[in-house]
Design a protein around this motif. Structure first.
Motif, mmCIF file in Angstrom:
data_model
loop_
_atom_site.group_PDB
_atom_site.id
_atom_site.type_symbol
_atom_site.label_atom_id
_atom_site.label_comp_id
_atom_site.label_asym_id
_atom_site.label_seq_id
_atom_site.Cartn_x
_atom_site.Cartn_y
_atom_site.Cartn_z
ATOM 1 N N LEU A 59 0.906 -1.312 0.074
ATOM 2 C CA LEU A 59 -0.017 0.366 -0.044
ATOM 3 C C LEU A 59 0.794 1.052 -0.299
ATOM 4 O O LEU A 59 0.425 2.391 -0.798
ATOM 5 N N LEU A 60 2.179 0.830 0.304
ATOM 6 C CA LEU A 60 2.736 2.471 0.806
ATOM 7 C C LEU A 60 3.005 2.360 -0.663
ATOM 8 O O LEU A 60 3.995 3.866 -1.274
ATOM 9 N N PHE A 61 3.807 1.173 -1.012
ATOM 10 C CA PHE A 61 4.401 1.625 -2.326
ATOM 11 C C PHE A 61 3.800 2.396 -3.230
ATOM 12 O O PHE A 61 4.068 3.487 -4.144
ATOM 13 N N GLU A 62 2.589 1.870 -3.653
ATOM 14 C CA GLU A 62 1.364 2.245 -4.190
ATOM 15 C C GLU A 62 0.944 3.828 -4.219
ATOM 16 O O GLU A 62 1.547 4.502 -4.894
ATOM 17 N N HIS A 63 0.903 4.116 -2.596
ATOM 18 C CA HIS A 63 0.610 5.635 -2.699
ATOM 19 C C HIS A 63 1.932 6.332 -2.833
ATOM 20 O O HIS A 63 1.632 7.374 -3.181
ATOM 21 N N LEU A 64 3.132 5.692 -2.789
ATOM 22 C CA LEU A 64 4.920 6.642 -3.202
ATOM 23 C C LEU A 64 4.802 7.011 -5.053
ATOM 24 O O LEU A 64 4.915 7.454 -5.276
ATOM 25 N N VAL A 164 6.642 12.391 1.115
ATOM 26 C CA VAL A 164 4.754 12.381 1.463
ATOM 27 C C VAL A 164 4.475 10.963 1.908
ATOM 28 O O VAL A 164 3.063 11.149 2.569
ATOM 29 N N LEU A 165 4.937 10.927 2.891
ATOM 30 C CA LEU A 165 5.222 9.584 4.232
ATOM 31 C C LEU A 165 4.831 10.838 4.719
ATOM 32 O O LEU A 165 3.421 10.082 6.388
ATOM 33 N N LEU A 166 5.191 11.780 5.847
ATOM 34 C CA LEU A 166 4.884 12.561 6.987
ATOM 35 C C LEU A 166 3.191 13.002 6.245
ATOM 36 O O LEU A 166 3.002 13.216 8.017
ATOM 37 N N ASP A 167 3.487 13.545 5.104
ATOM 38 C CA ASP A 167 2.045 13.814 5.162
ATOM 39 C C ASP A 167 1.183 12.844 5.540
ATOM 40 O O ASP A 167 -0.084 13.388 5.893
ATOM 41 N N LEU A 168 0.865 11.633 4.381
ATOM 42 C CA LEU A 168 0.185 10.533 5.151
ATOM 43 C C LEU A 168 0.071 9.938 6.099
ATOM 44 O O LEU A 168 -0.979 9.797 6.931
ATOM 45 N N PHE A 169 1.159 9.776 6.905
ATOM 46 C CA PHE A 169 0.867 9.521 8.424
ATOM 47 C C PHE A 169 0.427 10.366 9.553
ATOM 48 O O PHE A 169 -0.536 10.049 10.019
ATOM 49 N N SER A 170 1.027 11.733 9.400
ATOM 50 C CA SER A 170 0.363 12.727 10.026
ATOM 51 C C SER A 170 -1.596 12.407 9.615
ATOM 52 O O SER A 170 -2.239 12.952 11.147
ATOM 53 N N GLY A 171 -1.573 12.157 8.902
ATOM 54 C CA GLY A 171 -2.541 12.327 8.725
ATOM 55 C C GLY A 171 -3.577 11.388 8.862
ATOM 56 O O GLY A 171 -5.148 11.064 9.186
ATOM 57 N N ILE A 244 -5.701 4.056 1.876
ATOM 58 C CA ILE A 244 -5.260 3.650 0.549
ATOM 59 C C ILE A 244 -6.233 2.439 0.201
ATOM 60 O O ILE A 244 -5.749 1.801 0.906
ATOM 61 N N HIS A 245 -6.178 2.844 -1.233
ATOM 62 C CA HIS A 245 -7.203 1.367 -1.790
ATOM 63 C C HIS A 245 -6.135 0.515 -2.143
ATOM 64 O O HIS A 245 -5.194 1.095 -3.095
ATOM 65 N N GLY A 246 -6.567 -1.009 -1.751
ATOM 66 C CA GLY A 246 -4.824 -1.639 -3.075
ATOM 67 C C GLY A 246 -5.542 -2.824 -1.402
ATOM 68 O O GLY A 246 -6.274 -3.166 -0.432
ATOM 69 N N PRO A 247 -4.326 -3.583 -1.856
ATOM 70 C CA PRO A 247 -3.084 -3.684 -2.300
ATOM 71 C C PRO A 247 -3.671 -3.861 -4.058
ATOM 72 O O PRO A 247 -4.613 -5.027 -4.045
#
Length: 251
Positions: A59-64, A164-171, A244-247
């Motif tokens: 999921l994190l790879f897809e988000h990136l 990118v990950l900082l923004d995702l995880f803070s949310g 994040i939808h998936g994987p």
């Protein structure tokens, strides 16, 4: 689904097995339930850990990738198999620290929990036999692992991942304390993010929990004998799945 046949084992690490396939542009990665710490001096098998890390990483790879960050990821198959592009992994471990924790606080007079702005980026020589030592400028030049341009590209890519990950995880109510990355070159020379991104490779704290131990949702629960490792990883997956939808299945 694109058919492929599993080939010989290429490499077995602490947490994954990597297999060749009958397709030259495809490698299969199996996530194991093994947990290790302190350069594998501490070991255990935690049932379900491989599935959780595979799902979180996918999921994190897809988000990136949706954010324009290049990775080796192609999709998943089953619960603990990830399909990726083959890469020549650079034997440099990139560590980005947003908050002081762990070994940094033992090596420098910085109190745990201190925000690091700008984030601290460290490079380590990835070799268990030498204990993954910190690379100084002189050591990096001596080893000739990357040239100057490649190093700048490597560090810029790592900082993009961090942003990118900082923004995702803070949310998600999570603090990305620090994390390590492995990067590599594809057959056409492109630099991409490889390996995995999971609670095995990231420090993640629950922003709504004050207690310094209870807030931990990562591998430190195993390192510090806090218990609840699988539950913590499951909580991370649940939050990531919420946005994040998936994987995506390979093929």
């Amino acid at each position: 689904m694109t058919p492929y046949q599993l080939g010989p084992l290429l490499y077995e690490g602490k947490a994954k097995r990597i297999f060749q396939t009958d397709q030259p542009d495809l490698v299969a990665v199996e996530f194991k339930d093994d947990a290790t710490a302190f350069n594998a001096l501490k070991k255990a098998e935690l049932k379900g850990k491989g599935i959780l890390n595979c799902s979180i990483s996918a999921l994190l790879f897809e988000h990136l990738q949706r954010a324009g960050v290049p990775t080796h990821y192609l999709g998943v198959q089953g619960h603990h198999w990830m399909l990726v592009r083959p890469v020549r992994v650079i034997p440099i471990e990139v560590v980005i620290r947003n908050v002081a924790a762990g070994s940094l606080c033992k090596q420098m007079p910085i109190a745990a929990g201190t925000p690091l702005d700008p984030p601290l980026l460290d490079l380590y020589y990835k070799d268990d036999a030498y204990g993954d030592p910190l690379l100084s400028e002189a050591r990096l030049e001596r080893l000739s692992l990357v040239n100057g341009e490649q190093r700048r590209e490597l560090e810029a890519l790592a900082r993009r991942v961090n942003a990118v990950l900082l923004d995702l995880f803070s949310g998600l109510g999570l603090q990305l304390v620090d994390f390590k990355l492995e990067l590599g070159f594809t057959a056409d020379g492109a630099l991409v993010v490889a390996d995995e991104i999971s609670p095995d490779t990231c420090r993640l704290w629950d922003l709504d929990v004050v207690d310094a131990q209870e807030r931990i949702l990562d591998k430190d629960r195993f390192r510090q004998d806090l218990g609840g490792v699988i539950e913590a990883y499951g909580e991370v997956l649940k939050r990531v799945q919420g946005v994040i939808h998936g994987p995506s299945l390979y093929g």
